[in-house]
Design an enzyme around this catalytic site. Structure first.
Site, mmCIF file in Angstrom:
data_model
loop_
_atom_site.group_PDB
_atom_site.id
_atom_site.type_symbol
_atom_site.label_atom_id
_atom_site.label_comp_id
_atom_site.label_asym_id
_atom_site.label_seq_id
_atom_site.Cartn_x
_atom_site.Cartn_y
_atom_site.Cartn_z
ATOM 1 N N LYS A 140 61.949 -26.976 75.967
ATOM 2 C CA LYS A 140 61.479 -28.088 75.145
ATOM 3 C C LYS A 140 62.669 -28.676 74.416
ATOM 4 C CE LYS A 140 62.118 -27.011 71.379
ATOM 5 N NZ LYS A 140 63.346 -26.565 70.675
ATOM 6 N N TYR A 225 57.535 -28.473 67.311
ATOM 7 C CA TYR A 225 56.600 -27.347 67.141
ATOM 8 C C TYR A 225 55.409 -27.744 66.280
ATOM 9 C CZ TYR A 225 59.847 -24.064 69.281
ATOM 10 O OH TYR A 225 60.652 -23.409 70.172
HETATM 11 P P1 NDP Z 1 73.256 -23.586 73.392
HETATM 12 O O1 NDP Z 1 74.215 -24.603 72.923
HETATM 13 O O2 NDP Z 1 73.314 -22.236 72.769
HETATM 14 O O3 NDP Z 1 73.386 -23.371 74.952
HETATM 15 C C1 NDP Z 1 73.297 -24.454 75.856
HETATM 16 C C2 NDP Z 1 74.057 -24.092 77.130
HETATM 17 O O4 NDP Z 1 73.915 -25.190 78.038
HETATM 18 C C3 NDP Z 1 75.544 -23.920 76.940
HETATM 19 O O5 NDP Z 1 75.909 -22.623 76.554
HETATM 20 C C4 NDP Z 1 76.071 -24.258 78.318
HETATM 21 O O6 NDP Z 1 75.937 -23.123 79.165
HETATM 22 C C5 NDP Z 1 75.082 -25.288 78.841
HETATM 23 N N1 NDP Z 1 75.619 -26.657 78.766
HETATM 24 C C6 NDP Z 1 75.752 -27.482 79.824
HETATM 25 N N2 NDP Z 1 76.256 -28.649 79.455
HETATM 26 C C7 NDP Z 1 76.466 -28.592 78.128
HETATM 27 C C8 NDP Z 1 76.972 -29.511 77.174
HETATM 28 N N3 NDP Z 1 77.355 -30.748 77.517
HETATM 29 N N4 NDP Z 1 77.051 -29.120 75.889
HETATM 30 C C9 NDP Z 1 76.650 -27.901 75.523
HETATM 31 N N5 NDP Z 1 76.153 -26.977 76.385
HETATM 32 C C10 NDP Z 1 76.064 -27.327 77.696
HETATM 33 O O7 NDP Z 1 71.800 -24.222 73.210
HETATM 34 P P2 NDP Z 1 70.430 -23.436 73.174
HETATM 35 O O8 NDP Z 1 70.460 -22.355 74.169
HETATM 36 O O9 NDP Z 1 70.081 -23.092 71.781
HETATM 37 O O10 NDP Z 1 69.398 -24.588 73.622
HETATM 38 C C11 NDP Z 1 69.261 -24.957 74.992
HETATM 39 C C12 NDP Z 1 67.850 -25.542 75.203
HETATM 40 O O11 NDP Z 1 66.882 -24.566 74.863
HETATM 41 C C13 NDP Z 1 67.543 -26.760 74.337
HETATM 42 O O12 NDP Z 1 66.778 -27.684 75.059
HETATM 43 C C14 NDP Z 1 66.728 -26.195 73.192
HETATM 44 O O13 NDP Z 1 65.829 -27.128 72.617
HETATM 45 C C15 NDP Z 1 65.981 -25.069 73.883
HETATM 46 N N6 NDP Z 1 65.639 -23.969 72.974
HETATM 47 C C16 NDP Z 1 64.346 -23.507 73.004
HETATM 48 C C17 NDP Z 1 63.972 -22.485 72.177
HETATM 49 C C18 NDP Z 1 62.586 -21.962 72.226
HETATM 50 O O14 NDP Z 1 62.230 -21.131 71.397
HETATM 51 N N7 NDP Z 1 61.779 -22.350 73.203
HETATM 52 C C19 NDP Z 1 64.897 -21.882 71.220
HETATM 53 C C20 NDP Z 1 66.258 -22.409 71.312
HETATM 54 C C21 NDP Z 1 66.581 -23.424 72.166
HETATM 55 P P3 NDP Z 1 77.008 -22.781 80.307
HETATM 56 O O15 NDP Z 1 78.290 -22.505 79.571
HETATM 57 O O16 NDP Z 1 76.434 -21.628 80.986
HETATM 58 O O17 NDP Z 1 77.122 -24.003 81.176
#
Ligand code: NDP
Length: 374
Positions: A140, A225
């Site tokens: 989401k 949420y």
């Molecule tokens: P993070 O920043 O921690 O991780 C995102 C990952 O996406 C990065 O580590 C990277 O992984 C990859 N990525 C690819 N392109 C980019 C870019 N341009 N900039 C940054 N990261 C990039 O974010 P979150 O994990 O917190 O959030 C990711 C998604 O999950 C969002 O849509 C958020 O809303 C959702 N979310 C949902 C939650 C829930 O409870 N359902 C809780 C937290 C987040 P790599 O290095 O492997 O390419």
């Protein structure tokens, strides 16, 4: 202490056994029969795309699943791939980057891709996953706007693959108990919902505060949420929206990156919702539902848990679960067995929230009440 006991609980039972236990729970939280049969059915083989903060949490939670297995990785960071390969025993042949992951099409060992990247990327990545013939689970908010959401739904329909959105609360036992009570009429006619969702956003350089990557601010990330919660707690779709924005820090929260929005939703049955979405208020994780005959109050209501709640009847007693474990276990059943969850988690569900998000932003900009089509 709590973490340990939760982990022990999960490890002892295995998640599918927990689900069977959940389904045999009585309203008082007592289990009628102990069910601990090993799962022998099909396993959903999942690749995670985006090995960031939430991807890490999902991967760890999936270790307790019996109907789902993490088998593949898609990442732009080779060092993370190496680390995760070692930790989760993932073969090189199931690892991809953002340029070559379309090749997953010819990989018979991956059934689904879970997209856990910044919001802006969901649209194109899910469409590519669909074109590769794999089921898509998407975090989401599903996309930046309703147009994108619809295109994702269309792409998945065309490719005959499922599209699910990571709405973990739709499988959370205390939440489901409130929904059960509402459906049974135990609250009487629903009159009011209050949803307060927020935290103080830290690092000003993070993608969540970048309009291009996040699509907005707190509303896209955490306010969603309250929107989604209003819908599943009231049990109807809103038909109008009003909204007001407050910005105290225009340097950190730039144009179109909302810091705090208060919004109100009106429902066809006459209920109203009053919600707060913020990146500048901590400890904001509370739902309140009021009907003619009773109420439910949940705090925390959408955090990782444990969710706590009480109604006019007293404390809600249900098992404490790891949200992502139960979510993935249930999503396996939805994808592989065609199961129908109590609260939808499909693309249409994600699209409904996007339409309301758009209406809230329009209401903020115009100061007008915005009507939503049924
Ligand atoms: P993070 O920043 O921690 O991780 C995102 C990952 O996406 C990065 O580590 C990277 O992984 C990859 N990525 C690819 N392109 C980019 C870019 N341009 N900039 C940054 N990261 C990039 O974010 P979150 O994990 O917190 O959030 C990711 C998604 O999950 C969002 O849509 C958020 O809303 C959702 N979310 C949902 C939650 C829930 O409870 N359902 C809780 C937290 C987040 P790599 O290095 O492997 O390419």
């Amino acid at each position: 202490m709590y973490m340990n006991s939760r982990r022990d609980f999960l490890q002892k039972l295995g998640a599918s056994a927990i689900m069977m236990q959940l389904s045999s729970m009585t309203a008082s939280g007592q289990s009628n029969e102990p069910v601990q049969q090993p799962y022998k059915g099909r396993v959903l083989r999942v690749a995670i795309m985006g090995l960031g903060g939430y991807g890490t949490r999902v991967a760890e939670a999936m270790q307790a699943c019996s109907k789902v297995k993490l088998v593949g990785l898609i990442s732009g960071t080779p060092s993370k791939i190496k680390e995760w390969q070692a930790k989760y025993d993932i073969p090189e042949s199931n690892c991809y980057n953002y340029d070559n992951f379309d090749q997953v099409k010819s990989n018979p060992n991956i059934d689904a891709v879970y997209v856990i990247t910044p919001n802006e990327l969901h649209h194109s990545q899910v469409i590519r996953v669909a074109k590769a013939g794999k089921h898509a689970i998407c975090e989401k908010p599903m996309a930046l706007n309703a147009k994108e959401g619809q295109e994702m739904i269309d792409a998945c329909n065309k490719a005959n693959v499922k599209l699910l959105v990571g709405y973990r609360m739709h499988f959370e036992p205390r939440t489901l108990e409130v929904i059960r009570m509402r459906n049974a009429g135990e609250f009487g006619k629903i009159r009011f919902f209050q949803g307060q969702c927020g935290f103080k956003a830290g690092d000003p350089t993070q993608w969540r505060l970048n309009k291009a990557l996040a699509g907005g601010g707190a509303l896209m990330d955490i306010g969603i949420y309250a929107i989604n919660g209003a819908r599943y707690m009231v049990g109807e779709e809103p038909n109008w929206v009003t909204a007001q924005e407050t910005k105290t820090d225009p340097v950190k929260f730039k144009e179109d990156v909302d810091e705090t929005i208060q919004f109100q939703l009106g429902f066809p049955g006459g209920a109203v919702a009053s919600c707060l979405s913020s990146y500048n208020i901590n400890h904001l994780d509370r739902f309140f539902l009021s009907g003619d005959k009773g109420f439910a109050e949940m705090q925390p209501s959408t955090g990782y848990g444990p969710i706590k709640g009480r109604t006019h009847n007293g404390e809600i007693i249900q098992p404490i679960v790891t949200h992502q474990t139960i979510q993935m276990e249930q999503m396996s059943g939805i994808i592989l067995d065609g199961n129908r969850p109590v609260v939808a988690v499909d693309g249409e569900e994600g699209l409904k929230d996007l339409k309301i998000i758009e209406a809230i932003y329009r209401a903020v900009k115009t100061g007008q009440k915005v009507f939503l089509k049924a």
